[in-house]
Design an enzyme around this catalytic site. Structure first.
Site, PDB file in Angstrom:
ATOM      1  NE  ARG A 275      10.149  12.901 -44.333  1.00 56.47           N
ATOM      2  CZ  ARG A 275       8.848  13.030 -44.455  1.00 56.47           C
ATOM      3  NH1 ARG A 275       7.989  12.970 -43.489  1.00 56.47           N
ATOM      4  NH2 ARG A 275       8.394  14.080 -45.626  1.00 56.47           N
ATOM      5  CG  HIS A 279      10.512  18.055 -43.875  1.00 57.91           C
ATOM      6  ND1 HIS A 279      11.858  16.743 -45.011  1.00 57.91           N
ATOM      7  CD2 HIS A 279      11.244  19.038 -43.882  1.00 57.91           C
ATOM      8  CE1 HIS A 279      12.514  18.029 -45.277  1.00 57.91           C
ATOM      9  NE2 HIS A 279      12.591  18.780 -44.593  1.00 57.91           N
ATOM     10  CE1 TYR A 288       4.088  13.645 -45.766  1.00 61.53           C
ATOM     11  CE2 TYR A 288       3.558  15.985 -45.023  1.00 61.53           C
ATOM     12  CZ  TYR A 288       4.581  15.150 -45.200  1.00 61.53           C
ATOM     13  OH  TYR A 288       5.711  14.735 -44.537  1.00 61.53           O
TER      14      TYR A 288
END
Length: 389
Positions: A275, A279, A288
């Site tokens: 990805r 998200h 993160y």
């Protein structure tokens, strides 16, 4: 920490593809990140009919859905959409599988398979209705044989397995396919769906896009083995495929669909991808994940990879590139127009599509709500809407 294609930072374990036993299936790749075509004794068979013209079409498809994704993200940033789940980096997984389906196959997806929806012929305006807040569902599932996107993580796998059991009972040779991410493999629904699929040998394909991140949790945290190995515990054959390789994805999906149609039961496909974006547009992945990891995977970009193959074959002409750009821009323009001109839902629309036919219970509620709205001094529209009818 950057990871290799396995998603675990470990060495790839070779094994005969589709074998439900052992330490893990072979990692299938037919196009390298540099665009070099790799011959495979088993899987070349499944893409032997893909012509140069079709390769160019796959390139167009992936470019178009990336343009759709960029446009939808921009619409959200401009306040036209409430939310958007980007698919950036996962184009090959969606196009390679989506273009392998027959019209009578049924798709049960998560909220990110907008590329698969494009393959199924979803109207571009319908693609945005839910994210604009104008509808509870974007389209009629039976018009394109694709259920509306499922927000509940993994719930669509149960729906797909049930539908596949219905196909089986009807004696048809269609198949169901369900899409979900790596995070969903830890959900009870997915595991329960695989129990039923294996027990009844249902004609369903479990297509897991391992994009390495379940929101902010890395895949290596939730699974210390390859995700494809989880399926073997249910007695379901599994395939691990380079999810950024459109030909490899197509080969794996065609094999799995053929197995389902011939009564061979379910197959689990782990498409290893990444990805590249957040998200959803409400997420900030820089909080993160390491920028170096993103850079490593950018070098494996699915569109650049296919472009490299086309260039090696002398197909990536200026004419083709302009044709693809023109198509992508036109699609994005149509989608933007459909979004910004979408009429707002009316208060009484809440009663539409609750039941297939009117009933007194719903009509009584509709009447009460219409009179409630009229009490605010604006009876026009409140009572004239057709509501549940």
């Amino acid at each position: 920490m950057s990871t290799d294609e396995t998603g675990h930072g470990g060495a790839k374990t070779p094994q005969s593809a589709g074998n439900p036993g052992g330490t893990g299936p072979e990692f299938l790749q037919l196009i390298t990140p540099a665009g070099e075509r790799i011959s495979h004794p088993e899987f070349d068979f499944w893409v032997r009919d893909v012509s140069d013209e079709q390769l160019c079409s796959l390139f167009e498809d992936m470019t178009v859905i990336r343009r759709i994704d960029v446009e939808a993200t921009a619409l959200q940033r401009q306040g036209e959409l409430a939310l958007w789940p980007p698919l950036l980096g996962q184009e090959a997984a969606q196009i390679g599988s989506g273009r392998s389906l027959r019209a009578d196959d049924f798709v049960f997806s998560s909220y990110r398979e907008n590329g698969v929806a494009y393959c199924r012929g979803v109207d571009l305006t319908d693609l945005l209705r839910v994210w604009r807040g104008n509808a509870a569902g974007g389209w009629d599932p039976y018009s394109i044989n694709m259920a509306t996107p499922q927000i509940i993580i993994g719930a669509q796998t149960l729906h797909a397995t049930g539908y596949a059991m219905g196909i089986q009972n009807d004696g048809a040779d269609a198949a169901a396919i369900t899409y979900f991410g790596d995070g969903a493999t830890s959900e009870g629904d997915v595991n329960e769906a695989m129990v039923f699929a294996a027990s009844f040998q249902a004609p369903v394909v479990f297509f897991c896009t391992n994009n390495h991140w379940a929101i902010s949790e890395p895949v290596r945290l939730q699974s210390h083995i390859q995700l494809a190995d989880r399926a073997t515990g249910f007695g379901i054959p599994s395939l691990r495929v380079d999810g950024n390789d459109v030909l490899a994805v197509m080969a794996a999906t065609r094999l799995a669909l053929d197995r389902a149609r011939r009564g061979g039961g379910p197959t689990f496909i782990e498409a290893v991808s990444y990805r590249m974006g957040p998200h959803t547009t409400a997420d900030d992945p820089t909080r993160y994940r390491d920028a170096n990891e993103l850079e490593d995977w950018a070098a494996k970009d699915p569109i650049t990879r296919l472009a490299g193959l086309l260039e090696r074959k002398g197909l990536l002409t200026a004419e083709l590139q302009q044709q693809v750009k023109t198509k992508a821009d036109a699609v994005a323009s149509d989608m933007r127009r459909g979004c910004t001109t979408m009429p707002d839902p009316q208060p009484m629309d809440i009663f539409k599509h609750v039941y297939s036919t009117p009933n007194s219970w719903l009509e009584r509620q509709q009447d009460h709500y219409a009179r409630y709205l009229a009490s605010f001094g604006d009876p026009a529209g409140a009572v004239s809407e057709e509501g549940a009818r």
